[in-house]
Design a protein around this motif. Sequence first.
Motif, short mmCIF file in Angstrom:
data_model
loop_
_atom_site.label_atom_id
_atom_site.label_comp_id
_atom_site.label_asym_id
_atom_site.label_seq_id
_atom_site.Cartn_x
_atom_site.Cartn_y
_atom_site.Cartn_z
N LYS A 190 99.25 127.16 -7.31
CA LYS A 190 97.81 127.63 -7.62
C LYS A 190 97.88 129.21 -7.80
O LYS A 190 96.98 129.65 -8.79
CB LYS A 190 97.20 127.28 -6.27
CG LYS A 190 96.70 125.71 -5.75
CD LYS A 190 96.06 125.71 -4.44
CE LYS A 190 94.96 126.53 -4.34
NZ LYS A 190 94.12 126.09 -2.95
N MET A 191 98.75 129.65 -7.10
CA MET A 191 98.79 131.41 -7.53
C MET A 191 99.25 131.44 -8.89
O MET A 191 98.63 132.09 -9.64
CB MET A 191 99.97 131.84 -6.61
CG MET A 191 99.80 133.31 -6.46
SD MET A 191 100.91 134.01 -4.95
CE MET A 191 100.08 133.47 -3.47
N SER A 192 100.08 130.75 -9.52
CA SER A 192 100.42 130.99 -10.90
C SER A 192 99.10 130.66 -11.85
O SER A 192 98.82 131.28 -12.74
CB SER A 192 101.55 129.98 -11.11
OG SER A 192 101.83 129.87 -12.80
N LEU A 193 98.66 129.35 -11.61
CA LEU A 193 97.47 129.05 -12.32
C LEU A 193 96.33 130.00 -12.47
O LEU A 193 95.72 130.40 -13.35
CB LEU A 193 96.80 127.68 -11.88
CG LEU A 193 96.05 126.95 -12.63
CD1 LEU A 193 96.53 126.29 -13.88
CD2 LEU A 193 95.31 125.87 -12.00
N GLY A 209 115.08 125.51 12.24
CA GLY A 209 114.62 124.33 12.55
C GLY A 209 113.92 124.12 13.86
O GLY A 209 113.62 123.29 14.36
N TYR A 210 113.21 125.16 14.23
CA TYR A 210 112.28 125.10 15.63
C TYR A 210 110.98 124.72 15.25
O TYR A 210 110.33 124.17 15.97
CB TYR A 210 112.60 126.80 16.00
CG TYR A 210 113.57 126.82 17.25
CD1 TYR A 210 113.45 126.85 18.57
CD2 TYR A 210 114.88 126.69 16.80
CE1 TYR A 210 114.39 127.04 19.52
CE2 TYR A 210 115.86 126.71 17.81
CZ TYR A 210 115.68 126.92 19.01
OH TYR A 210 116.61 126.77 20.12
N LEU A 211 110.36 125.60 14.48
CA LEU A 211 108.87 125.54 14.26
C LEU A 211 108.66 125.52 12.65
O LEU A 211 109.05 126.07 12.07
CB LEU A 211 108.01 126.67 14.80
CG LEU A 211 108.08 126.85 16.53
CD1 LEU A 211 107.62 128.00 17.07
CD2 LEU A 211 107.17 125.53 16.86
N PRO A 212 107.51 124.70 12.26
CA PRO A 212 106.90 124.72 10.84
C PRO A 212 106.48 126.06 10.26
O PRO A 212 105.60 126.60 11.02
CB PRO A 212 105.89 123.73 10.86
CG PRO A 212 105.45 123.54 12.17
CD PRO A 212 106.42 124.08 13.00
N LEU A 213 107.24 126.61 9.43
CA LEU A 213 106.70 127.90 8.64
C LEU A 213 107.07 127.86 7.47
O LEU A 213 108.46 127.37 6.97
CB LEU A 213 107.48 129.11 9.61
CG LEU A 213 106.86 130.59 8.98
CD1 LEU A 213 105.38 130.71 9.30
CD2 LEU A 213 107.78 131.46 9.50
N SER A 214 106.59 128.25 6.29
CA SER A 214 106.77 128.36 5.08
C SER A 214 106.18 129.55 4.28
O SER A 214 105.53 130.32 5.10
CB SER A 214 106.57 127.18 3.90
OG SER A 214 105.17 127.26 3.97
N VAL A 215 106.76 130.21 3.36
CA VAL A 215 106.52 131.48 2.89
C VAL A 215 106.77 131.29 1.27
O VAL A 215 107.79 130.75 0.59
CB VAL A 215 107.03 132.57 3.36
CG1 VAL A 215 108.68 132.45 3.10
CG2 VAL A 215 106.53 134.00 2.82
N GLU A 242 102.41 124.09 -3.12
CA GLU A 242 100.97 124.22 -3.39
C GLU A 242 100.59 125.67 -3.88
O GLU A 242 99.82 125.90 -4.76
CB GLU A 242 100.13 123.42 -2.44
CG GLU A 242 100.33 122.20 -2.16
CD GLU A 242 100.00 120.96 -3.31
OE1 GLU A 242 98.86 121.72 -4.09
OE2 GLU A 242 100.24 120.12 -3.26
N ILE A 243 100.93 126.44 -2.79
CA ILE A 243 100.35 127.98 -2.92
C ILE A 243 100.98 128.63 -4.13
O ILE A 243 100.38 129.28 -5.05
CB ILE A 243 100.86 128.76 -1.59
CG1 ILE A 243 100.53 128.57 -0.46
CG2 ILE A 243 101.09 130.35 -1.97
CD1 ILE A 243 101.05 128.68 0.95
#
Length: 459
Positions: free
Chosen positions: A135-138, A298-304, A131-132
């Motif tokens: 949206k960033m591209s648009l 595999g420990y905690l939710p995170l994305s970049v 999603e990021i």
Amino acid sequence: MSEPRLNDPHAPLNRTWMQRDLNALWHPCTQMKDHEHYPLIPVRRGEGVWLEDMAGQHYLDAISSWWVNILGHANPRINAKLRTQMNKLEHVILSGFTHEPVIQLSERLGRITPEGLGHCFYGDNGSAAIEIALKMSLHYWRNIGRPEKRRFLTITNGYHGETVGALSVSDLGLYAAPYESLLFDVLKVPSPDCFGLPREQWDEHAARMFVHMEQAVAQHAHELAAVILEPLVQCAGGMRMYPPSYLTRLRALCDHHGVQLIVDEIAVGFGRTGTLFACEQAGIRPDYLCLSKALTGGYLPLSVVLTTDQIYDAFYDDYTTMKAFLHSHSYTGNALACATALATLDILEEDDVIAGNRHRAQRMAAAAETFRTHPHVGDVRQTGMIVAIEMVKDKASLTPFPFEERRGMRAYEVALAHGVLLRPLGNVLYWMPPYIISDDEIDHLAEVTALALEAATAS
């Protein structure tokens, strides 16, 4: 290892916890009525590649718990880093504030990803990263005076997540069909996947399939914001695979027509395909690189999402110009998650895990070779530490088994009884184990897969 006894997923202790669960939970990617028949396994602990249920039975985690746990369960080095961070700072708002782990992680990601990706924008999960990027591209094209460039192009059979934008640029009707009225219109061209072809023909096939991409980009460049795809492996689409040469051509094509490139390495990043990032094998740098899953071991939710100075600069202006990127999540850049990500990167570097993966990939290839001659296996394919075995009704024509027969779930049940978590994708059995799997454990995985395959394809 000693000869394992058959597991009983319906053991009394498991059954008690399963019933409590079913009274209170609604599980992801699940037809809940299935659990009238298929056991729900309550896990009480994990260690290395193994999970232990409430009855004390063990299961080899052959799918890295949905592709996230690359360094083993309860990894002591990640545990230590997490405990240290817990005693210092658990979380702080990342708007107007910052902290040491997120700065260190961002600097480090900038060093290890393809050159030119220098700014990190964080989310909570893979869908959020997509999603990021969308949206960033648009928003980028709008900020530079090209608001007409607002469409996206992708390849068929792709998957990018479950939120509305991510689902729009995906192409798996099973997930998207009920929400069609919510989705935006996306251009799609045929996937270059090389199902059923010997490896030496992959590049030639991908070149033929690239013609569709060339035509679509040339025709729609005036309105295209970006092309988005998964590099090398379409994971949720049945682990279908294609060669790096397709990506190399695509980067040149996007540059020629002034279209951005979003690469979704959420499932394949951090060493799964044989290099740290799959796009390295094509020698390319995307405009947006989306990462998650294995990022924290595999420990905690995170994305970049990593992007370029050129894109970052298009948003950098006085507040009153209204060019700022105002996307946000409450847990953006969570300190605990960033600490586990740093620990994961430490292990990948200090233990030279990628080099070790090449040996493990060779061992997996050798173990899977025997399946090629099975009368109901249409394809055995591999990219790095991903092996896929596709079951078919007819080997000569590659006719699939009807999905209603749920052959993959037959295999799943047999594998559970023999102590292996082998979750299928339709008629595709696949191996995507943690990087710490041993040679003996790979051999055990192959033996159980053979049993499961026989049971699943029996008439």
